[in-house]
Design a protein around this motif. Sequence first.
Motif, PDB file in Angstrom:
ATOM      1  N   VAL A  57     -18.361  47.059 -15.953  1.00  0.00           N
ATOM      2  CA  VAL A  57     -19.711  46.572 -16.257  1.00  0.00           C
ATOM      3  C   VAL A  57     -20.747  47.425 -15.541  1.00  0.00           C
ATOM      4  O   VAL A  57     -21.772  47.808 -16.125  1.00  0.00           O
ATOM      5  N   GLU A  58     -20.464  47.737 -14.275  1.00  0.00           N
ATOM      6  CA  GLU A  58     -21.418  48.525 -13.497  1.00  0.00           C
ATOM      7  C   GLU A  58     -21.586  49.927 -14.085  1.00  0.00           C
ATOM      8  O   GLU A  58     -22.698  50.464 -14.137  1.00  0.00           O
ATOM      9  N   GLU A  59     -20.507  50.533 -14.524  1.00  0.00           N
ATOM     10  CA  GLU A  59     -20.580  51.870 -15.130  1.00  0.00           C
ATOM     11  C   GLU A  59     -21.417  51.843 -16.406  1.00  0.00           C
ATOM     12  O   GLU A  59     -22.247  52.747 -16.647  1.00  0.00           O
ATOM     13  N   ILE A  60     -21.231  50.833 -17.225  1.00  0.00           N
ATOM     14  CA  ILE A  60     -22.007  50.716 -18.468  1.00  0.00           C
ATOM     15  C   ILE A  60     -23.484  50.540 -18.151  1.00  0.00           C
ATOM     16  O   ILE A  60     -24.357  51.169 -18.784  1.00  0.00           O
ATOM     17  N   GLN A  61     -23.788  49.711 -17.159  1.00  0.00           N
ATOM     18  CA  GLN A  61     -25.190  49.489 -16.797  1.00  0.00           C
ATOM     19  C   GLN A  61     -25.823  50.772 -16.251  1.00  0.00           C
ATOM     20  O   GLN A  61     -27.002  51.054 -16.525  1.00  0.00           O
ATOM     21  N   ASP A  62     -25.062  51.557 -15.490  1.00  0.00           N
ATOM     22  CA  ASP A  62     -25.574  52.847 -15.005  1.00  0.00           C
ATOM     23  C   ASP A  62     -25.899  53.769 -16.184  1.00  0.00           C
ATOM     24  O   ASP A  62     -26.940  54.462 -16.187  1.00  0.00           O
ATOM     25  N   CYS A  63     -25.042  53.766 -17.194  1.00  0.00           N
ATOM     26  CA  CYS A  63     -25.277  54.610 -18.372  1.00  0.00           C
ATOM     27  C   CYS A  63     -26.516  54.159 -19.134  1.00  0.00           C
ATOM     28  O   CYS A  63     -27.299  54.992 -19.638  1.00  0.00           O
ATOM     29  N   VAL A  64     -26.715  52.857 -19.252  1.00  0.00           N
ATOM     30  CA  VAL A  64     -27.908  52.330 -19.928  1.00  0.00           C
ATOM     31  C   VAL A  64     -29.161  52.801 -19.204  1.00  0.00           C
ATOM     32  O   VAL A  64     -30.136  53.251 -19.831  1.00  0.00           O
ATOM     33  N   GLU A  65     -29.135  52.717 -17.876  1.00  0.00           N
ATOM     34  CA  GLU A  65     -30.289  53.169 -17.089  1.00  0.00           C
ATOM     35  C   GLU A  65     -30.568  54.651 -17.351  1.00  0.00           C
ATOM     36  O   GLU A  65     -31.730  55.053 -17.560  1.00  0.00           O
ATOM     37  N   ASN A  66     -29.531  55.470 -17.323  1.00  0.00           N
ATOM     38  CA  ASN A  66     -29.705  56.913 -17.539  1.00  0.00           C
ATOM     39  C   ASN A  66     -30.265  57.208 -18.928  1.00  0.00           C
ATOM     40  O   ASN A  66     -31.162  58.057 -19.090  1.00  0.00           O
ATOM     41  N   GLU A  67     -29.740  56.540 -19.957  1.00  0.00           N
ATOM     42  CA  GLU A  67     -30.213  56.769 -21.323  1.00  0.00           C
ATOM     43  C   GLU A  67     -31.673  56.360 -21.464  1.00  0.00           C
ATOM     44  O   GLU A  67     -32.469  57.028 -22.145  1.00  0.00           O
ATOM     45  N   LEU A  68     -32.060  55.256 -20.834  1.00  0.00           N
ATOM     46  CA  LEU A  68     -33.455  54.802 -20.911  1.00  0.00           C
ATOM     47  C   LEU A  68     -34.385  55.770 -20.173  1.00  0.00           C
ATOM     48  O   LEU A  68     -35.505  56.053 -20.630  1.00  0.00           O
ATOM     49  N   MET A  69     -33.921  56.287 -19.011  1.00  0.00           N
ATOM     50  CA  MET A  69     -34.745  57.225 -18.253  1.00  0.00           C
ATOM     51  C   MET A  69     -34.934  58.540 -19.012  1.00  0.00           C
ATOM     52  O   MET A  69     -35.949  59.225 -18.851  1.00  0.00           O
ATOM     53  N   ASN A  70     -33.960  58.898 -19.859  1.00  0.00           N
ATOM     54  CA  ASN A  70     -34.056  60.129 -20.648  1.00  0.00           C
ATOM     55  C   ASN A  70     -34.743  59.913 -21.993  1.00  0.00           C
ATOM     56  O   ASN A  70     -34.876  60.849 -22.787  1.00  0.00           O
ATOM     57  N   SER A  71     -35.164  58.691 -22.263  1.00  0.00           N
ATOM     58  CA  SER A  71     -35.824  58.356 -23.533  1.00  0.00           C
ATOM     59  C   SER A  71     -37.336  58.328 -23.335  1.00  0.00           C
ATOM     60  O   SER A  71     -37.829  58.396 -22.200  1.00  0.00           O
ATOM     61  N   PRO A  72     -38.097  58.160 -24.412  1.00  0.00           N
ATOM     62  CA  PRO A  72     -39.556  58.048 -24.281  1.00  0.00           C
ATOM     63  C   PRO A  72     -39.978  56.721 -23.640  1.00  0.00           C
ATOM     64  O   PRO A  72     -41.149  56.538 -23.321  1.00  0.00           O
ATOM     65  N   ARG A  73     -39.044  55.773 -23.457  1.00  0.00           N
ATOM     66  CA  ARG A  73     -39.387  54.445 -22.957  1.00  0.00           C
ATOM     67  C   ARG A  73     -38.923  54.266 -21.513  1.00  0.00           C
ATOM     68  O   ARG A  73     -38.158  53.368 -21.175  1.00  0.00           O
ATOM     69  N   LYS A  74     -39.453  55.162 -20.631  1.00  0.00           N
ATOM     70  CA  LYS A  74     -39.049  55.079 -19.226  1.00  0.00           C
ATOM     71  C   LYS A  74     -39.469  53.771 -18.572  1.00  0.00           C
ATOM     72  O   LYS A  74     -38.858  53.307 -17.610  1.00  0.00           O
ATOM     73  N   GLU A  75     -40.545  53.138 -19.078  1.00  0.00           N
ATOM     74  CA  GLU A  75     -40.991  51.863 -18.484  1.00  0.00           C
ATOM     75  C   GLU A  75     -39.954  50.757 -18.715  1.00  0.00           C
ATOM     76  O   GLU A  75     -39.851  49.800 -17.931  1.00  0.00           O
ATOM     77  N   VAL A  76     -39.181  50.912 -19.807  1.00  0.00           N
ATOM     78  CA  VAL A  76     -38.124  49.925 -20.078  1.00  0.00           C
ATOM     79  C   VAL A  76     -37.016  50.058 -19.028  1.00  0.00           C
ATOM     80  O   VAL A  76     -36.444  49.059 -18.578  1.00  0.00           O
ATOM     81  N   ALA A  77     -36.727  51.302 -18.624  1.00  0.00           N
ATOM     82  CA  ALA A  77     -35.709  51.526 -17.599  1.00  0.00           C
ATOM     83  C   ALA A  77     -36.070  50.803 -16.312  1.00  0.00           C
ATOM     84  O   ALA A  77     -35.224  50.196 -15.651  1.00  0.00           O
ATOM     85  N   LYS A  78     -37.349  50.827 -15.955  1.00  0.00           N
ATOM     86  CA  LYS A  78     -37.791  50.151 -14.728  1.00  0.00           C
ATOM     87  C   LYS A  78     -37.572  48.637 -14.829  1.00  0.00           C
ATOM     88  O   LYS A  78     -37.148  47.987 -13.874  1.00  0.00           O
ATOM     89  N   LYS A  79     -37.886  48.075 -16.002  1.00  0.00           N
ATOM     90  CA  LYS A  79     -37.689  46.636 -16.196  1.00  0.00           C
ATOM     91  C   LYS A  79     -36.197  46.286 -16.167  1.00  0.00           C
ATOM     92  O   LYS A  79     -35.792  45.254 -15.630  1.00  0.00           O
ATOM     93  N   TYR A  80     -35.408  47.159 -16.769  1.00  0.00           N
ATOM     94  CA  TYR A  80     -33.957  46.930 -16.813  1.00  0.00           C
ATOM     95  C   TYR A  80     -33.371  46.968 -15.395  1.00  0.00           C
ATOM     96  O   TYR A  80     -32.552  46.119 -15.016  1.00  0.00           O
ATOM     97  N   ILE A  81     -33.819  47.952 -14.596  1.00  0.00           N
ATOM     98  CA  ILE A  81     -33.357  48.074 -13.207  1.00  0.00           C
ATOM     99  C   ILE A  81     -33.777  46.846 -12.398  1.00  0.00           C
ATOM    100  O   ILE A  81     -32.998  46.291 -11.614  1.00  0.00           O
ATOM    101  N   ALA A  82     -35.024  46.415 -12.605  1.00  0.00           N
ATOM    102  CA  ALA A  82     -35.530  45.248 -11.870  1.00  0.00           C
ATOM    103  C   ALA A  82     -34.723  43.994 -12.216  1.00  0.00           C
ATOM    104  O   ALA A  82     -34.374  43.187 -11.345  1.00  0.00           O
TER     105      ALA A  82
END
Length: 735
Positions: A57-82
């Motif tokens: 689960v942790e590995e998948i969540q790390d990948c989601v964070e990375n994909e969001l940070m590399n996308s145009p929606r970096k603000e979503v990555a911050k919400k996801y991390i929070a």
Amino acid sequence: MVKYVVKRDGRRVDFNNQKIVAAVLKAMDVTEDGEDIVLAAQIADTISKIDKVDMSVEEIQDCVENELMNSPRKEVAKKYIAYRNKRNIARKAKTNEIFQAIIDAQVNDITRENANMNADTPAGMMMKFASEATKSYVDECLLSDPVREAVAGNYIHIHDKDYYPTKSLTCIQHPLDLILEHGLKAGHGESRPAKRIETASVLACISMETVQNEMHGGQAIPAFDFYLAPYVHKTYEEEVDKVSVMMNADYSELKNQPIDDYIKRDLVGLQGKERARQHAINQTVGRVHQAMEAFVHNMNTIHSRGGNQVVFSSINYGTDTSAEGRCIIREILNTTYEGVGNGSTAIFPIQIWKKKRGVSYLPGDPNYDLYKFACKVSARRFFPNILNLDASYNQDDAWDPNDPKRYIHEVATMGCRTRVYGNICGPKTSIGRGNLSFTTINIVKLAIECMGIENREDRIAAFMNRLDWALDIAARQLNERFNFQKTALKKQFPLLMNGLWLGSAKLDDTDTIESVINQGTLSIGFIGLAECLIALIGKHHGESDEAQELGLRIISHMADRIKGFAETYQHNFTFLATPAEGLAGNFTKRDKKTFGILPGITDKDYYTNSSHIPVYYHCSPEHKAKIEGPYHKYENAGHIFYVEIDGDATHNPEAIMQIVDLMDKYDIGYGSVNHNRNRCLDCGYEDATEGLETCPHCHGNHIDTLQRITGYLVGTTNRWNSGKLAELHDRVIHK
């Protein structure tokens, strides 16, 4: 391609990219630009194509964070991390809160879960830390999904869940004769066989104390009188030798002369061999009494389980009619009557009188005089409880009054009420066997969920369907735990599996215990029949014939289903009238939060124990016996019948005898009597004065009332949880 997800609890489940999509959309939803289903699907698709079969689960969540940070929606990555951090904190917060309560020695239902444990001591605190942390591990890592959901839904409760990972078993009836005849080997040191009563008494203590550290439940001796009787005569022989030396005469022939009874008598007027014989008897009785004093004292002071709890011990006696057996019975009763320390009531061992017609109950029975004495002791000290060997389900055709080992065919009980007797996997006996584990069903919640069905028969039918589901889940859980327990090795139980547990002597140290533990029982229990009936038809079984009929229908149905589980799983599945202590309030608290206050159901802080009439219901002892008695034949894993009597019972042993007569009349298997007993917490002084506020012995004001919490006593109600304290407050006298 990712095929499986490894959950935090270690389970391996199928990968589902829709869960990633849902999580990303949830994070997008709280941002200014809102959801983007296309981007969410792309992220999920990218992760699904990673070249790994398993991902945590942790590995998948790390990948989601990375994909969001590399996308145009970096603000979503911050919400996801929070959000992810918030969930991690939430998972730890409850445990941290519980730990802080333990550190602060707070009086709450967590630190007062077990009244026999002082959770305020360092050892007690350590046990509670381990207990609470382990329960979470069990939920996350050892329970199957359906079982976990049933526990989370407040439908079932797994008892001693904190001991689950240890693979330990619950309890055992000690075959003490093996230890007394062959000595004791417990991993660290060993002892020789017993030669005299003092050694036998000590070995009985050591046996129970040692095995208590190998199990999570109670320890019992099924035939205390039979096991110790031979050492009375050995002690008498020693005393004969002593008097021979003292009188410079050979009295060895006295050793083989029959003795009618071991009674202390004045030596005045006695001469020669008669005087020597009586002197040896007097000395023997004195030594037996001291040995019984030592046994009771040790059982109330020797700590086990990390130095925190005294041994949860029980002894059964009453049917040995030999002079030596009667001596053991008389002196354990004398010791109990006198009390320990400054005269306070001994909390342990739980003492159980085996009542049997022709042996230990009626005028003319060989042990009738000791039965009357036992009732006198119980009137002062709460113990002994009464085990009815004459109950229809407690009899064994193999019992023979001329068999010196007839106790093998006598049922024995222990602790709050645990009964182990029938056996589809071996001999029918209590000895060398015990319970493996037990789980309780919340039948009240099942009934509450059906209250909205208007038609009575439809409502009951729906409840019975829900009950079948809960029974199936409970049986599945117990079987899963059995399959976990059976992987333990013999060497993990150095004394228990060194011959005490039936069949264990044949095992090698590195063998698993799988081949022998099926001698034990897996028990399904229940609480709250009274509240269940109120939810279904508006009245409990103590106040309505219709409710009694339905109650017996429910309980007999459960018994039949559980008997069927024994055939299905090929285990000794049994049916328990659960001795709810902490559970009595826990089920209720959660149901009250879900359903609110329901009159007669969730309007108190506890559910009524098993099939008992509610403690607040005013009725006579006979009415209580008449209603509760018929349930005992179904509850083959254990049951108990209580009566509350008024005033000072010390000088009224006849009141105890009248209750035993009710047990005999209504086929009741096991019972006890509660009455008033004050205890000074400063000096231990006890009496039965109503409303006592000042101790007449030390003039202290710390007065508590000695009470029975389930089947055992607790020296102070300060260790009771809120549910049991509320129940204690509601108890009424039966008259």
